[in-house]
Write an enzyme that holds these catalytic residues in place. Structure first.
Site, PDB file in Angstrom:
ATOM      1  N   CYS A  49       2.856   3.059   1.965  1.00  0.00           N
ATOM      2  CA  CYS A  49       1.490   3.402   1.557  1.00  0.00           C
ATOM      3  C   CYS A  49       0.539   3.288   2.743  1.00  0.00           C
ATOM      4  CB  CYS A  49       1.014   2.472   0.446  1.00  0.00           C
ATOM      5  SG  CYS A  49       1.966   2.546  -1.079  1.00  0.00           S
ATOM      6  N   CYS A  56       2.356  -2.450   0.416  1.00  0.00           N
ATOM      7  CA  CYS A  56       3.322  -1.350   0.516  1.00  0.00           C
ATOM      8  C   CYS A  56       3.272  -0.710   1.909  1.00  0.00           C
ATOM      9  CB  CYS A  56       3.004  -0.321  -0.567  1.00  0.00           C
ATOM     10  SG  CYS A  56       3.886   1.240  -0.425  1.00  0.00           S
TER      11      CYS A  56
END
Length: 101
Positions: free
Chosen positions: A25, A22
């Protein structure tokens, strides 16, 4: 380990639900670390890799990442999804806990 850290903690716990693939993230990781330096020891900050802990992520009903989940006394009190900056993480956490800056 999650149960011990969250459900039995004497201090609020902020969980960062993330995954290695991600991008947002990974971008938020330094901000989360910076927020930890500000909030700890009054709040414990931990990371939850939703890729390696899929059953736990499902139990927590994580639908998007990054997601921050704030626990107090073992119960979820709020959550927010999307990448945040350190100041936003600190402010959101303190506001939800009713703590002045």
């Amino acid at each position: 380990m999650f149960k011990r850290q969250v459900e039995r903690s004497g201090v609020p716990v902020l969980v960062d639900a993330w995954a290695p693939w991600c991008g947002p993230c990974r971008m938020m990781a330094p901000a989360f670390a910076e927020a930890a330096r500000v909030l700890e020891p009054d709040v414990r900050l931990i990371k939850l890799d939703t890729e390696s802990e899929q059953a736990l992520a499902a139990r927590l009903s994580i639908r998007s990442i990054p997601t921050l989940i704030l626990f107090r006394d073992g119960r979820e009190i709020d959550r927010i999804s999307g990448a945040l900056q350190a100041r936003q993480i600190v402010d959101w956490t303190r506001q939800r806990l009713g703590v002045a800056a």
